[in-house]
Design a protein around this motif. Structure first.
Motif, PDB file in Angstrom:
ATOM      1  N   UNK A  70       1.540 -12.195  -6.835  1.00 18.19           N
ATOM      2  CA  UNK A  70       0.878 -10.971  -7.255  1.00 18.19           C
ATOM      3  C   UNK A  70       0.118 -10.321  -6.103  1.00 18.19           C
ATOM      4  N   UNK A  71       0.266 -10.867  -4.906  1.00 13.83           N
ATOM      5  CA  UNK A  71      -0.456 -10.296  -3.762  1.00 13.83           C
ATOM      6  C   UNK A  71      -0.128  -8.825  -3.516  1.00 13.83           C
ATOM      7  N   UNK A  72       1.112  -8.349  -3.775  1.00 16.08           N
ATOM      8  CA  UNK A  72       1.326  -6.907  -3.631  1.00 16.08           C
ATOM      9  C   UNK A  72       0.416  -6.071  -4.541  1.00 16.08           C
ATOM     10  N   UNK A  73       0.073  -6.606  -5.705  1.00 14.49           N
ATOM     11  CA  UNK A  73      -0.825  -5.875  -6.598  1.00 14.49           C
ATOM     12  C   UNK A  73      -2.241  -5.830  -6.020  1.00 14.49           C
ATOM     13  N   UNK A  75      -2.844  -5.726  -2.865  1.00 14.62           N
ATOM     14  CA  UNK A  75      -2.773  -4.688  -1.850  1.00 14.62           C
ATOM     15  C   UNK A  75      -2.837  -3.309  -2.509  1.00 14.62           C
ATOM     16  N   UNK A  76      -2.155  -3.182  -3.631  1.00 15.42           N
ATOM     17  CA  UNK A  76      -2.168  -1.914  -4.369  1.00 15.42           C
ATOM     18  C   UNK A  76      -3.600  -1.564  -4.783  1.00 15.42           C
ATOM     19  N   UNK A  78      -6.251  -2.514  -3.343  1.00 15.19           N
ATOM     20  CA  UNK A  78      -6.988  -2.172  -2.134  1.00 15.19           C
ATOM     21  C   UNK A  78      -6.686  -0.738  -1.714  1.00 15.19           C
ATOM     22  N   UNK A  79      -5.405  -0.369  -1.756  1.00 14.84           N
ATOM     23  CA  UNK A  79      -4.997   0.982  -1.382  1.00 14.84           C
ATOM     24  C   UNK A  79      -5.594   2.002  -2.352  1.00 14.84           C
ATOM     25  N   UNK A  80      -5.695   1.612  -3.625  1.00 12.17           N
ATOM     26  CA  UNK A  80      -6.263   2.509  -4.626  1.00 12.17           C
ATOM     27  C   UNK A  80      -7.785   2.542  -4.553  1.00 12.17           C
ATOM     28  N   UNK A  81      -8.335   1.847  -3.560  1.00 10.32           N
ATOM     29  CA  UNK A  81      -9.780   1.833  -3.329  1.00 10.32           C
ATOM     30  C   UNK A  81     -10.547   1.194  -4.489  1.00 10.32           C
ATOM     31  N   UNK A  82      -9.840   0.380  -5.265  1.00  8.05           N
ATOM     32  CA  UNK A  82     -10.521  -0.323  -6.349  1.00  8.05           C
ATOM     33  C   UNK A  82     -11.121  -1.614  -5.829  1.00  8.05           C
TER      34      UNK A  82
ATOM     35  N   UNK B  77       6.122  -7.111 -14.213  1.00 10.65           N
ATOM     36  CA  UNK B  77       5.881  -8.371 -13.497  1.00 10.65           C
ATOM     37  C   UNK B  77       5.506  -9.490 -14.476  1.00 10.65           C
ATOM     38  N   UNK B 131      -5.457   7.339  -1.537  1.00 10.67           N
ATOM     39  CA  UNK B 131      -6.663   7.288  -2.359  1.00 10.67           C
ATOM     40  C   UNK B 131      -7.884   7.120  -1.459  1.00 10.67           C
TER      41      UNK B 131
END
Lengths: 85, 309, 179
Positions: A70-73, A75-76, A78-82, B77, B131
Motif C-alpha cells: 500500500x506504499x503507493x497510497x 505516496x498519494x 503525501x502528494x495530496x498534502x494529506x 486494492x 496539490x
C-alpha cells in the motif's frame, strides 16, 4: 550351522564380495549439489509452510504485505498534502 | 512451486500477494485477465485527471474525475485482496498450475507495482494537477491558511493569465518558500500604480466595497482585518487590508508598465503578502498553474469544490 | 564414529563437499546390502544413490547419540529397499546377478545351479527375514544393531535369522541329496 557346506560359504562370500560401482559417489555428489541449489530456491516455500501453521503468523504476513503493497497510497497521500513528512 | 502440475491455492498467500500488489493474488489463482485488470487499476487516476484538467472546473468534475478515481483505486486494492482470498478458498486443492504461475513473475510484478503507481502520481503532479497546502495567510480571505488546493498545470499551456486569476508561481527570490500563490492584478502592457492602499490599473482606480463579516462565516476566525470586494476589469474578488504588520510590507509607490509576457501579482491579504510590489512583475513562464479547486478546505466544508472569488 | 559426527557438523555448517567423504566411506556396504536384498544391479545403484541423497537431505535429523552413521544409513537403505520390493511385487530372478557372479570365474555348473537355488530361496523369504538375514550373514552386523535398524526386539531378530536359515537349508538339502 550351515557353514559346514563349502558351497554355501562360497555363495555367502561372493555375495560379500559385491563392490559398489564406479562413479556412484560422483552421481550422489552431483545430485546433492543440485538439491542444495533447489533447497535455497525453495526457502520461501518452506517459510510459507512455517507461516501456514499459525493464524497469528498468517495475519502478520498479510499485514506486512499490506504495509509494503500500500506504499503507493502513502505516496498519494503525501502528494495530496494529506501527509506531511 | 510444486512437485506436479497441480497445487493447492493457499488463501492467505493469495491475500498477501494481492496486498503486495493488487491482481497478483488473482494471477496466482489462475485469473490472469482479471488480475492484470486489477493490477493496472492505477491508470484510472492519470486518465481521469487529464480529462478533468481539460474541462470546465466544477464540483462534479472534482468529485467524479479526481476524488472518485482515487477512492476507486483504493477500493479496488482492498477488494482484490479479499476476492483473491475467496477464490483461493473456493479453488480447492487441485488447482492446475498455469505456465505463468512462477515466483519470478510475482516478484517482477511486485517490483513494478512499487514503482509504477508512484510514477503515474508523480506524472500527474508534474504535468496535470498539483496539490498544495497553504501554510501562510497571504491569500486571506480568498484562500485561507490550512486550505488544500488543487492547481491545474495544463492551464498554463492553454492560456495566458488574465486579471483576477489566482495562480501558483515559482518564488523569484532566494528566500521564502519554493512557490507562492497570488492573484494576477495586471497583465503585460498594463500600467499599474500603487500608492499606499490605492491600486490603479491603466488609470482606473480599483473600486472596493466592504464585505459584511456575516458572509464570511466559514472562515471568520481567519479574518483579522477589513475584508473588501475589489473590482478589476469586470471581475470581483475578495481582498483584505489592515491585517498584520503593514509597516514591514510598506513599499515605495509603484508606477510601472508590466513588460511583455509578464504579470503583476498581489496577495489578497495585502498587508501580509510579499508580492510584485517587492520583487516586481513575474514572467508568465514562472507560473506553475491556476488554482482550480479547494479539495480540502480548512474548517468549514462549505468552500469545498471549485475555487470561487 | 566421532569423526563421522564431525564431518556431519561440517556439512551442516555449509561445507557440502565434505559429504563426499561419507559417501566414499559407506557406499560399498550400503550398495552391497541393497544389491543383496533386491538383486538387480541397476535398481540397486538407483536406490543407493537415493539413500545417500535422502540422507543428505535429512542430515539435520541424524542424531549421533542415538545411532552411528552407518546404522542410520542402513536404516534408510533398508526402508528404501523394502519399499522398492513392495512396489515391484513378487520375487524376480534377474540376469544381471550372473554378471556380478561371472568374475568368480567358475565352470562348475552344479555350483552355479546351487547358487541360483539359494538366490531364489533368499528372494522368496518373507521381507523381515530377508533383511535380517542379509544384515546378519552378509553384512555381519551385530544382532543388537540389526534390532535397532529393524526397530524390533533382539529375540525377534534372532528368531527371524534362525527361520531364514532354516528356509535356506530346506532348499539346500534336496539339492545335496541329488548330488
Amino acid at each position: 550351522m550351515m557353514s559346514n557346506d563349502p558351497m554355501y560359504d562360497d555363495w555367502i562370500n561372493q555375495r560379500r564380495a559385491i563392490d559398489s560401482p564406479d562413479g556412484l559417489a560422483d552421481c550422489v555428489m552431483a545430485t546433492v549439489q543440485e538439491t542444495e541449489v533447489r533447497r535455497k530456491q525453495s526457502l520461501l516455500l518452506r517459510l510459507a509452510q512455517r507461516i501456514e501453521e499459525s493464524r497469528l503468523a498468517r495475519w502478520t504476513a498479510c499485514m506486512a504485505a499490506f504495509l509494503v503493497g500500500s506504499s503507493p497510497f502513502l505516496y498519494l497521500a503525501y502528494v495530496a498534502q494529506l501527509l506531511v513528512f | 512451486m510444486s512437485d506436479g502440475n497441480t497445487s493447492r491455492r493457499v488463501p492467505w498467500v493469495a491475500m498477501s500477494l494481492s496486498f503486495l500488489s493488487a491482481g497478483i493474488g488473482h494471477i496466482y489463482c489462475g485469473r490472469i485477465y482479471k488480475g492484470l485488470l486489477l493490477y493496472f487499476s492505477w491508470f484510472v487516476i492519470p486518465l481521469s485527471c487529464f480529462i478533468a484538467a481539460f474541462v470546465e472546473p466544477s464540483a462534479g468534475v472534482l468529485i467524479g474525475f479526481v476524488l472518485l478515481p482515487v477512492t476507486l483505486v483504493m477500493i479496488i486494492y482492498l477488494y482484490a485482496a479479499f476476492d483473491a482470498y475467496e477464490i483461493a478458498k473456493r479453488g480447492g486443492s487441485d488447482y492446475e498450475l498455469k505456465d505463468y504461475n512462477r515466483a519470478i513473475l510475482y516478484w517482477l510484478l511486485i517490483f513494478v507495482w512499487l514503482a509504477y503507481p508512484i510514477s503515474l502520481i508523480a506524472g500527474v503532479r508534474e504535468f496535470v494537477y498539483e496539490a498544495f497546502y497553504l501554510p501562510t495567510r497571504s491569500m486571506n480571505p480568498s484562500v485561507v491558511q490550512g486550505d488544500r488546493i488543487l492547481v491545474n498545470k495544463l492551464w498554463v499551456q492553454k492560456q495566458f493569465p488574465e486579471r483576477g486569476d489566482v495562480v501558483v508561481f515559482r518564488n523569484p527570490e532566494p528566500t521564502g518558500g519554493r512557490v507562492f500563490i497570488e492573484r494576477v492584478v495586471a497583465v503585460a502592457g498594463d500600467r499599474i500604480v500603487i500608492k499606499g492602499d490605492e491600486v490603479e490599473i491603466n488609470g482606473k482606480r480599483l473600486e472596493r466595497n466592504r464585505i459584511p463579516l456575516e458572509s464570511l462565516d466559514g472562515i471568520r476566525d481567519q479574518i483579522d482585518g477589513d475584508p473588501f470586494y475589489e473590482s478589476n476589469s469586470g471581475k470581483r474578488y475578495k481582498v483584505m487590508y489592515g491585517d498584520g504588520p503593514a509597516a514591514e510590507i510598506e513599499t515605495d509607490p509603484i508606477d510601472i508598465v508590466v513588460p511583455p509576457r509578464n504579470v503583476f501579482l498581489l496577495g489578497d491579504n495585502r498587508d501580509r503578502s510579499r508580492d510584485s510590489r517587492h520583487f516586481g512583475p513575474i514572467h508568465a513562464g514562472d507560473i506553475i498553474g491556476h488554482v482550480d479547486y479547494i479539495f480540502y478546505p480548512t474548517g468549514n466544508w462549505s468552500r469545498f469544490g471549485v475555487y470561487r472569488d | 564414529m566421532n569423526e563421522d559426527a564431525q564431518i556431519v557438523s561440517q556439512i551442516l555448517s555449509g561445507k557440502t563437499s565434505e559429504y563426499r567423504r561419507l559417501v566414499d566411506r559407506y557406499q560399498k556396504p550400503i550398495f552391497r546390502f541393497v544389491h543383496n536384498l533386491i538383486g538387480d544391479q541397476h535398481d540397486a545403484e538407483d536406490i543407493t544413490q537415493d539413500v545417500f541423497v535422502a540422507a543428505f537431505d535429512h542430515l539435520r535429523s541424524f542424531d549421533a547419540r542415538r545411532a552411528s552413521l552407518s546404522t542410520w544409513l542402513f536404516t534408510i537403505a533398508r526402508n528404501r529397499s523394502v519399499n522398492h520390493l513392495k512396489r515391484k511385487r513378487g520375487p524376480k530372478t534377474d540376469l544381471s546377478d550372473r554378471s556380478v557372479r561371472s568374475h568368480t570365474a567358475t565352470d562348475d555348473v552344479a555350483r552355479q545351479e546351487f547358487w541360483q537355488q539359494l538366490d531364489e530361496a533368499l528372494a522368496l523369504l518373507p521381507m523381515e527375514q530377508k533383511t535380517a538375514f542379509v544384515f546378519a550373514e552378509i553384512e555381519q552386523l551385530p544382532y543388537a544393531e540389526i534390532a535397532l535398524i529393524e526397530r524390533t526386539a533382539l529375540g525377534t531378530v534372532k528368531s527371524r535369522i534362525h527361520r531364514a536359515k532354516q528356509a535356506l537349508r530346506a532348499v539346500l538339502e534336496p539339492t545335496m541329496r541329488e548330488q
